[in-house]
Design a protein around this motif. Structure first.
Motif, mmCIF file in Angstrom:
data_model
loop_
_atom_site.group_PDB
_atom_site.id
_atom_site.type_symbol
_atom_site.label_atom_id
_atom_site.label_comp_id
_atom_site.label_asym_id
_atom_site.label_seq_id
_atom_site.Cartn_x
_atom_site.Cartn_y
_atom_site.Cartn_z
ATOM 1 N N LEU A 187 31.703 15.563 20.348
ATOM 2 C CA LEU A 187 30.725 15.916 21.499
ATOM 3 C C LEU A 187 30.176 14.731 22.307
ATOM 4 O O LEU A 187 29.676 13.919 21.704
ATOM 5 N N ALA A 188 30.379 14.451 23.544
ATOM 6 C CA ALA A 188 29.866 13.279 24.349
ATOM 7 C C ALA A 188 28.561 13.396 24.619
ATOM 8 O O ALA A 188 27.931 14.319 25.303
ATOM 9 N N ILE A 189 27.704 12.484 24.127
ATOM 10 C CA ILE A 189 26.351 12.617 24.419
ATOM 11 C C ILE A 189 25.935 11.315 25.490
ATOM 12 O O ILE A 189 26.173 10.067 25.275
ATOM 13 N N GLY A 190 25.479 11.499 26.888
ATOM 14 C CA GLY A 190 25.315 10.797 27.789
ATOM 15 C C GLY A 190 26.932 10.487 28.621
ATOM 16 O O GLY A 190 27.737 11.284 28.351
ATOM 17 N N ASP A 191 26.995 9.627 29.559
ATOM 18 C CA ASP A 191 28.299 9.652 30.349
ATOM 19 C C ASP A 191 28.734 7.988 30.409
ATOM 20 O O ASP A 191 29.468 7.713 31.186
ATOM 21 N N ALA A 192 28.356 7.149 29.450
ATOM 22 C CA ALA A 192 28.655 5.928 29.613
ATOM 23 C C ALA A 192 29.830 5.332 28.781
ATOM 24 O O ALA A 192 30.351 6.475 28.054
ATOM 25 N N ALA A 193 30.550 4.274 28.934
ATOM 26 C CA ALA A 193 31.528 4.008 27.979
ATOM 27 C C ALA A 193 31.200 2.247 27.678
ATOM 28 O O ALA A 193 30.664 1.670 28.407
ATOM 29 N N VAL A 194 31.060 2.085 26.295
ATOM 30 C CA VAL A 194 31.028 0.886 25.675
ATOM 31 C C VAL A 194 32.161 0.284 24.673
ATOM 32 O O VAL A 194 32.568 1.296 24.115
ATOM 33 N N ALA A 195 32.381 -0.933 24.609
ATOM 34 C CA ALA A 195 33.352 -1.492 23.521
ATOM 35 C C ALA A 195 32.415 -2.236 22.755
ATOM 36 O O ALA A 195 31.283 -2.740 22.991
ATOM 37 N N GLY A 196 32.845 -2.566 21.194
ATOM 38 C CA GLY A 196 31.926 -3.163 20.388
ATOM 39 C C GLY A 196 32.847 -3.029 18.915
ATOM 40 O O GLY A 196 33.870 -2.651 18.758
ATOM 41 N N THR A 197 31.982 -3.371 18.126
ATOM 42 C CA THR A 197 32.630 -3.632 16.582
ATOM 43 C C THR A 197 32.079 -2.386 16.004
ATOM 44 O O THR A 197 30.757 -2.196 15.800
ATOM 45 N N VAL A 198 32.709 -1.710 15.044
ATOM 46 C CA VAL A 198 32.272 -0.711 14.189
ATOM 47 C C VAL A 198 31.419 -1.263 13.239
ATOM 48 O O VAL A 198 31.525 -2.503 12.188
ATOM 49 N N CYS A 199 30.077 -0.653 12.936
ATOM 50 C CA CYS A 199 29.331 -0.910 11.718
ATOM 51 C C CYS A 199 28.963 0.330 10.891
ATOM 52 O O CYS A 199 28.346 1.473 11.630
ATOM 53 N N ARG A 200 29.745 0.541 9.763
ATOM 54 C CA ARG A 200 29.532 2.029 9.345
ATOM 55 C C ARG A 200 28.658 2.020 8.215
ATOM 56 O O ARG A 200 28.717 1.139 7.351
ATOM 57 N N LEU A 201 27.460 3.003 8.151
ATOM 58 C CA LEU A 201 26.234 2.895 7.341
ATOM 59 C C LEU A 201 26.258 4.272 6.581
ATOM 60 O O LEU A 201 26.463 5.089 7.215
ATOM 61 N N GLU A 202 26.137 4.317 5.300
ATOM 62 C CA GLU A 202 25.811 5.628 4.577
ATOM 63 C C GLU A 202 24.556 6.201 4.783
ATOM 64 O O GLU A 202 24.437 7.364 4.545
ATOM 65 N N SER A 203 23.639 5.068 4.631
ATOM 66 C CA SER A 203 22.098 5.560 4.652
ATOM 67 C C SER A 203 21.444 4.626 5.604
ATOM 68 O O SER A 203 21.802 3.515 5.986
ATOM 69 N N ALA A 204 20.054 5.158 6.128
ATOM 70 C CA ALA A 204 19.501 4.246 6.871
ATOM 71 C C ALA A 204 18.613 3.069 5.863
ATOM 72 O O ALA A 204 18.201 2.196 6.700
ATOM 73 N N ARG A 205 18.772 3.318 4.587
ATOM 74 C CA ARG A 205 18.412 2.204 3.569
ATOM 75 C C ARG A 205 19.135 1.114 3.821
ATOM 76 O O ARG A 205 18.916 -0.294 3.092
ATOM 77 N N ASP A 206 20.387 1.111 4.505
ATOM 78 C CA ASP A 206 21.164 0.069 4.692
ATOM 79 C C ASP A 206 21.038 -0.763 5.876
ATOM 80 O O ASP A 206 21.676 -1.572 6.389
ATOM 81 N N ILE A 207 19.592 -0.664 6.702
ATOM 82 C CA ILE A 207 19.641 -1.345 7.756
ATOM 83 C C ILE A 207 19.663 -2.690 7.915
ATOM 84 O O ILE A 207 20.254 -3.442 8.817
ATOM 85 N N ALA A 208 19.706 -3.292 6.764
ATOM 86 C CA ALA A 208 19.625 -4.759 6.688
ATOM 87 C C ALA A 208 21.255 -5.233 7.055
ATOM 88 O O ALA A 208 21.255 -6.361 7.224
ATOM 89 N N ARG A 209 21.974 -4.407 6.662
ATOM 90 C CA ARG A 209 23.531 -4.583 7.011
ATOM 91 C C ARG A 209 23.871 -4.515 8.360
ATOM 92 O O ARG A 209 24.779 -4.760 8.882
ATOM 93 N N PHE A 210 23.107 -3.707 9.304
ATOM 94 C CA PHE A 210 23.582 -3.410 10.845
ATOM 95 C C PHE A 210 23.345 -4.621 11.527
ATOM 96 O O PHE A 210 22.660 -5.394 11.498
ATOM 97 N N VAL A 211 24.473 -4.702 12.196
ATOM 98 C CA VAL A 211 24.455 -6.140 13.407
ATOM 99 C C VAL A 211 24.436 -5.584 14.529
ATOM 100 O O VAL A 211 24.543 -4.528 15.188
ATOM 101 N N ASP A 212 23.232 -6.178 15.408
ATOM 102 C CA ASP A 212 22.710 -5.702 16.525
ATOM 103 C C ASP A 212 24.076 -5.856 17.512
ATOM 104 O O ASP A 212 24.983 -6.569 17.577
ATOM 105 N N GLY A 213 24.251 -4.581 18.278
ATOM 106 C CA GLY A 213 24.981 -4.553 19.314
ATOM 107 C C GLY A 213 26.325 -3.911 18.858
ATOM 108 O O GLY A 213 27.300 -3.844 19.527
ATOM 109 N N ALA A 214 26.189 -3.501 17.523
ATOM 110 C CA ALA A 214 27.425 -3.013 16.870
ATOM 111 C C ALA A 214 27.484 -1.471 17.376
ATOM 112 O O ALA A 214 26.609 -0.688 17.535
#
Length: 797
Positions: free
Chosen positions: A366-393
């Motif tokens: 299901l599409a939320i919003g109407d925009a399109a963006v391109a980027g790199t996948v950052c797959r996380l299992e839990s919000a506890r993995d926040i330190a692994r997240f890369v801004d703009g992913a």
């Protein structure tokens, strides 16, 4: 004690002006109990603790200085968010109830128990902050709720836990982001009679409803999500719910069922009352529950009517939670708050995105919003993995809850396995302006860490993740720039999934809705393969048809339902202006591409001028298929209530064909003039121009198909690259045809328009049509403002 000094108040004594005393949630419940019961809106009774009770609790336990010091340390960077939140929650949970407050809560609980006739009444205990459910900030899910609480001791403990939830990590960070003073925010606790939406297999249910389309802001539909059990699974995005879209303007019309969408979700789990110490537990749903729709049409319409009543009372779009009791089957409204995203978008322009160079489709949801963006996948299992997240992913995860908000703020897009349009992931993504695709079922399995992808939410209801980095072009349309014109300017539409995006354009209706596109995308199966399903030989295609139509004992009903619902979204966009729906105009090679279609289509050397349009409708080869198209139109007009629908016949070569088609339509319940039915004909064959006066005796109007008329007037294959310079809609011969068609139609009292791109791309074509006195032009939405401007210039030139 004065009422304003009370620690506990009954909900029905409150109004929306009481937000400083009891928070947005409880004030809204009181507002509905006081004012909407007479309109039939059912809200469970209850009571609320006040902001004064919270402040008295803080003072009695000397929490004020500790709270101030902890938040100061957080602001100064001397403590982390996690440390601050954990410390403050522990301090609140260790606090003791002042006896006066505890006594008032116990007394109110006993009074509620007496009122509903339960000794140890089951109640829902919900937090309501004084800076919550506001038009400018929803605070969705920031504080806690506790369900199925029974007994005074359990109630007091649940209330204390609600108090502590004022300092969840997510609530603290949300207040910081929104600029709210922590010390100025107080917490009220709402206690309501429990709606046992967890009881009875296939009976107890709940969900969320918006009084507008939450994606586009289209204000003529109410969108309802529904699942079995308690509603937290829908709100938190743990389940893929059923979705219903109800067309509000027709709800008051007797005898019609204006449900323009009823899509079944997987509903694999549900939340029910727990055993022992656990108040609630998640359990799998039964196969019967997964296969069944949660709401009956009558229930979806009742909720839609309540949405209208609530929206009218509050004077703004609303976000509403509802439940159905598993014992009584009665529906209730549990919460109502202002919608916070689309209401602030009204002044913005319409954004249209197009992709070039996109890779293969990886997942969809299901599409939320109407925009399109391109980027790199950052797959996380839990919000506890926040330190692994890369801004703009591109954040990829199973589902989100309020703990994910800090990460979501840093993401370019969000893709989840689970969730519906009213889930936490969807609501917060809209608030953040974050493109999101929810409910893909397989994103975490398919998408890899570090993979480059393009996330597209601008292609309608469904969003797609494509492999690789595509080129993204954005166009902004400002509806306020469209001038008024005497000539009606209408829209060409084909995809129901994206129709609602264009509701802010001041169009005069839909001048061309292409049925064949709806069949391709929403039905997918050749109608003759459904009409003659039992005669099909065993084959993989027959097995595929059986699987797709498994819910339908009558395979033809699948075609009628899917087609009528798809067309209904286009008719809803146009309402009350006309929606001109062209009956199917596939060529034989295109029909053959539908599932099961090859067995019913002849091989032709030149399908463009072969067995297409009107000639099919009375032919034994397709007559049963056309009957299904007629059934869908009849349902759309008579049962769903869209009397604004006009039928149009394509590629009608002769007067004899016209008579035969009209006779077949009448046999299938579509008689011209009956129940206001108008029937138009495409003017795309030279014979339509030569005999325009005679065709006008049989049809109410014409729509000039400039591409086919140019092709057949000049004898040029419109798809030939070698003859592209010869194919010219402004050729004098073509213009002669157009001018004669307009002249003859108007002399006969028939309406006439043109559907094509020419007036948008070439202002001189618009000027020519205006000089000829054409009634209307129909163009694609992205060229609407350009066409409207060209028509205005021609009218005033």
């Amino acid at each position: 004690m004065r009422e304003t000094d009370a620690y506990v108040v009954e909900l029905q004594t409150l109004s929306r002006g009481d937000v400083p005393r009891v928070g947005g949630k409880n004030a809204s419940l009181g507002e509905m109990l006081r004012n909407l019961g007479g309109a039939g809106v059912a809200v469970p009774p209850g009571f609320a603790t006040t902001a004064r009770a919270w402040r008295a609790f803080v003072e009695a336990n000397a929490l004020g200085p500790r709270i101030a010091a902890a938040l100061a340390d957080l602001a100064a960077g001397r403590a982390s968010l996690a440390e601050t939140g954990a410390g403050l929650r522990a301090a609140v949970l260790a606090g003791d109830w002042p006896e006066a407050i505890a006594a008032d809560i116990r007394a109110a609980y006993r009074a509620l128990a007496d009122r509903i006739g339960q000794a140890d009444a089951e109640v829902a205990v919900r937090s309501s902050a004084t800076a919550e459910d506001l038009p400018e900030a929803s605070f969705a899910g920031q504080q806690e709720s506790y369900l199925n609480i029974a007994g005074e001791a359990a109630l007091l403990e649940a209330c204390r836990r609600c108090y502590a939830s004022l300092f969840t990590d997510r609530a603290i960070s949300y207040r910081i982001a929104q600029g709210f003073d922590h010390q100025a925010v107080a917490l009220s606790v709402g206690v309501q009679a429990m709606v046992r939406s967890d009881l009875g297999e296939g009976r107890g249910a709940s969900g969320v409803m918006f009084s507008i389309d939450p994606e586009t802001g289209f204000d003529k539909v109410a969108v309802i999500n529904a699942a079995w059990g308690f509603g937290e699974t829908v709100v938190q995005g743990q389940v893929d719910p059923d979705e219903y879209q109800v067309f509000k303007p027709l709800l008051a019309q007797p005898g019609v069922v204006p449900i323009v969408e009823a899509a079944r979700g997987t509903k694999e789990i549900k939340l029910i009352a727990g055993d022992g110490a656990e108040a609630t537990q998640l359990v799998p749903t039964s196969m019967a529950e997964r296969a069944a729709m949660v709401l009956s049409p009558a229930e979806a319409m009742q909720l839609g009517r309540w949405a209208c009543v609530i929206e009218a009372h509050y004077g703004c779009a609303m976000d509403i939670e509802w439940a159905r009791d598993g014992r009584s089957g009665a529906l209730f409204i549990l919460q109502a708050r202002p919608e916070t995203v689309q209401s602030r978008k009204a002044a913005e322009g319409l954004h249209s995105y197009s992709l070039t160079g996109k890779g293969r489709k990886l997942v969809s949801g299901l599409a939320i919003g109407d925009a399109a963006v391109a980027g790199t996948v950052c797959r996380l299992e839990s919000a506890r993995d926040i330190a692994r997240f890369v801004d703009g992913a591109v954040l990829v995860t199973e589902t989100t809850d309020p703990d994910w908000v800090p990460i979501m703020k840093r993401a370019a897009a969000l893709v989840t396995d689970r969730g519906g349009r009213t889930s936490h992931a969807a609501i917060v993504s809209r608030e953040l302006g974050l493109p999101a695709i929810v409910g893909t079922h397989q994103a975490t399995a398919v998408l890899r860490d570090g993979q480059q992808v393009t996330v597209s939410c601008g292609e309608g209801d469904l969003g797609f993740v494509y492999d690789g980095i595509a080129q993204i072009a954005e166009q902004t349309l400002d509806p306020s720039q469209a001038p008024a014109t005497r000539t009606r300017v209408m829209l060409n539409l084909a995809d129901p999934a994206g129709a609602f995006r264009w509701w802010r354009l001041p169009a005069d209706g839909v001048g061309l809705a292409r049925m064949e596109f709806v069949i391709t995308n929403h039905v997918r199966i050749h109608p003759m393969a459904l009409a003659r399903f039992d005669q099909l030989p065993d084959s993989p295609e027959k097995a595929e048809i059986a699987a797709i139509t498994a819910d339908f004992a009558d395979k033809t009903e699948y075609f009628v339902e899917r087609l009528s619902r798809g067309l209904a979204r286009i008719a809803a966009l146009a309402h009350p202006n006309p929606a001109i729906i062209r009956m199917s105009d596939f060529k034989t090679n295109e029909y053959a591409g539908l599932i099961g279609g090859a067995a019913f289509e002849p091989a032709e050397e030149n399908p463009m001028i072969g067995f297409r349009g009107a000639s099919r409708y009375y032919s034994p080869r397709y007559r049963e298929g056309f009957a299904l198209e007629c059934r869908a139109i009849k349902r759309l007009r008579d049962e769903m209530g869209f009397a604004n629908v006009i039928v149009m016949i394509p590629f009608c070569r002769t007067l004899t064909e016209a008579d035969r088609v009209l006779a077949v339509m009448a046999e299938n319940g579509l008689r011209r003039g009956e129940n206001g039915l108008e029937v138009y004909v495409m003017c795309e064959v030279p014979s339509n121009v030569i005999l325009a006066s005679e065709f006008a005796e049989r049809f109410d109007g014409f729509s000039i198909g400039s591409n086919d008329l140019t092709q057949l007037t000049l004898g040029v294959d419109r798809d030939s690259e070698d003859l592209a310079e010869v194919f010219d809609e402004q050729d004098p011969a073509v213009q002669w045809m157009v001018a004669r068609a307009i002249e003859k139609a108007q002399a006969a009292g028939a309406k006439i328009g043109l559907c094509g791109q020419g007036p948008s791309d070439h202002p001189e074509i618009a000027a020519f049509l205006v000089r000829c006195g054409i009634d209307s032009m129909s163009v694609t939405p992205d060229s609407f403002i350009r066409a409207k401007s060209a028509v205005s210039a021609a009218e005033n030139g």
